[in-house]
Scaffold this motif. Structure first.
Motif, short mmCIF file in Angstrom:
data_model
loop_
_atom_site.label_atom_id
_atom_site.label_comp_id
_atom_site.label_asym_id
_atom_site.label_seq_id
_atom_site.Cartn_x
_atom_site.Cartn_y
_atom_site.Cartn_z
N UNK A 1 0.86 -1.18 0.00
CA UNK A 1 0.00 0.00 0.00
C UNK A 1 0.90 1.24 0.00
N UNK A 2 0.61 2.15 -0.91
CA UNK A 2 1.39 3.39 -1.00
C UNK A 2 0.53 4.52 -0.43
N UNK A 3 1.08 5.25 0.53
CA UNK A 3 0.35 6.38 1.11
C UNK A 3 1.03 7.67 0.66
N UNK A 4 0.26 8.51 0.00
CA UNK A 4 0.80 9.78 -0.54
C UNK A 4 -0.16 10.90 -0.16
N UNK A 5 0.40 11.97 0.37
CA UNK A 5 -0.47 13.05 0.83
C UNK A 5 -0.88 14.00 -0.30
N UNK A 6 -0.16 13.91 -1.41
CA UNK A 6 -0.39 14.85 -2.51
C UNK A 6 -0.59 14.03 -3.79
N UNK A 7 -0.35 14.65 -4.95
CA UNK A 7 -0.40 13.88 -6.20
C UNK A 7 0.87 13.03 -6.31
N UNK A 8 0.78 11.79 -6.80
CA UNK A 8 2.01 11.01 -7.01
C UNK A 8 2.98 11.78 -7.91
N UNK A 9 4.24 11.78 -7.52
CA UNK A 9 5.27 12.42 -8.35
C UNK A 9 5.27 13.92 -8.33
N UNK A 10 4.58 14.53 -7.35
CA UNK A 10 4.48 15.99 -7.38
C UNK A 10 5.50 16.69 -6.49
#
Ligand SMILES: Cc1cc2nc3c(=O)[nH]c(=O)nc-3n(C[C@H](O)[C@H](O)[C@H](O)COP(=O)(O)OP(=O)(O)OC[C@H]3O[C@@H](n4cnc5c(N)ncnc54)[C@H](O)[C@@H]3O)c2cc1C
Length: 372
Positions: free
Chosen positions: A34-43
């Motif tokens: 599971x990947x948790x990202x607070x913003x857009x991926x790669x941003x």
């Protein structure tokens, strides 16, 4: 607050190029991710970077990691290079004077001994390849196997590959790393056997003991001028700038985008996390670039932006198990080379986590090296 959710083997914090590459490599080995990202991926830094895939040889560990990673990039871009906006433009390391030409010769010896193709260029050969360079330069070193990608696109491709293998993504901010899990800002908890911290320049906000500090960089991009330059051009003085452990610096770094645009870098600043473009720093960077390619001053700059590199004291990333916390893994601290080294990082991390072993020795990048 409900029960912690625990239906994955690995939680990856951050979907920059490093987190996306880790998700790809771990899911390829059959782990539930599971990947948790607070913003857009790669941003994050991934969107700010130049996307230069470059073999760097400041020390043997950097050479091993970057050369391995460039070879992994060549396989990844494979038959569909345009999906990554890939171009094998090569790098020319530009020598301003005889001292830098001596550095170019040393670099050529090191790369050749490692099996990396390269070619020393006398001034005539340099100007034949790059007529826009100013007169009076001492020569250069061409490394034809280097290239470039559009990093946010590559991050998306890696993440999508992981998702197709069953990985999940969650848009949320991690507030704390716990034993075998994370606490989100909204109070929810997620558990997994392993947690990978791939939060780039923000890694130390979750683990204050990490020797990772932000290093700000400016970039500018021009309108389309196809053929203005043909290779990624980097001054050999770049190495001095990149290694400075304090103070502000600029270095000549020009990239021909496949669109015909010219990407202009680069600057380095410590002690700030303010992403605002600073006119004085931008002007210094552009003037320095125009000192190498005078006609650059006539081109239209369309946009400028900044990003934060994650710098470590020895310039090498932190890849592997946290020295003291079981189940916690680090994939951070990639400074100005994380697009290049993301793929090798993911292989090193996955190889250690699964016990499969690693293609190159993992020791130089282990986080525990700062605890000795
Ligand atoms: C100006 C500039 C030029 C560069 N040029 C190059 C180059 O030409 N070649 C090269 O190889 N490298 C280059 N780099 C370096 C490269 O961009 C970085 O090393 C690389 O992008 C790092 O990727 P990352 O995934 O570690 O970090 P990031 O891309 O910053 O990703 C980290 C992610 O973690 C997320 N995150 C952080 N905290 C949390 C949290 N608490 N909860 C949830 N999510 C969180 C962030 O939102 C972010 O998306 C450059 C960097 C800069 C700034």
């Amino acid at each position: 607050m409900g029960h912690p959710v625990n239906n994955q083997d690995v939680i990856v914090i951050g979907a920059g190029i490093v987190g996306a590459a880790c998700a790809d490599a771990l899911s390829q080995r059959g782990l539930r991710v599971m990947v948790i990202e607070q913003d857009m991926p790669g941003s994050g830094a991934t969107a700010a970077g130049m996307g230069h895939l470059v073999v760097m040889d400041d020390n043997p560990a950097e050479l091993a990691l970057s050369a391995y990673s460039v070879s992994l990039w060549n396989s990844l871009v494979g038959d569909l290079p345009q999906r990554h906006e890939y171009s094998r433009c090569g790098t020319i390391w530009v020598a301003a004077d005889e001292e830098e030409m001596a550095a170019a010769r040393t670099k050529a010896d090191t790369l050749s001994a490692y099996g990396i193709a390269c070619e020393l260029l006398a001034p005539a050969a340099l100007y034949a390849r790059e007529p826009q360079l100013r007169t009076g330069l001492a020569g250069g070193l061409l490394v034809p196997g280097d290239g470039l990608v559009y990093p946010p696109k590559s991050a998306r491709i890696l993440l999508d590959r992981a998702i197709r293998r069953g990985a999940t993504t969650l848009r949320a901010s991690v507030a704390a790393i716990e034993d075998n899990g994370v606490l989100l800002a909204d109070g929810a908890r997620h558990q997994a056997q392993h947690v990978v911290l791939a939060a780039g320049s923000r890694s130390a906000t979750l683990l204050p003991e990490l020797p990772v500090q932000p290093k700000k960089g400016h970039i500018a991009i021009t309108d389309r001028y196809p053929g203005f330059v043909h290779h990624q051009l980097v001054e050999l003085g770049y190495i001095k700038s990149a290694h400075a452990a304090s103070g502000d610096s600029v270095a000549f770094n020009l990239q021909p985008r496949p669109t015909g645009q010219v990407l202009i870098g680069s600057s380095r600043q410590f002690d700030t996390i303010d992403l605002a473009v600073e006119p004085a720093m931008l002007q210094r960077m552009l003037r320095h670039a125009a000192a190498f390619t005078p006609a650059l001053a006539q081109l239209n700059v369309l946009r400028c932006w900044t990003g934060l590199r994650a710098a470590t004291p020895d310039g090498l990333p932190l890849i592997g198990p946290h020295a003291a916390r079981r189940g916690l893994w680090l994939a951070t601290g990639h400074e100005g080379l994380g697009i290049t080294t993301s793929l090798a990082t993911a292989q090193l991390l996955a190889g250690q986590m699964t016990g499969d072993g690693t293609r190159i020795p993992a020791a130089p990048y282990l986080p525990g090296r700062f605890n000795d």
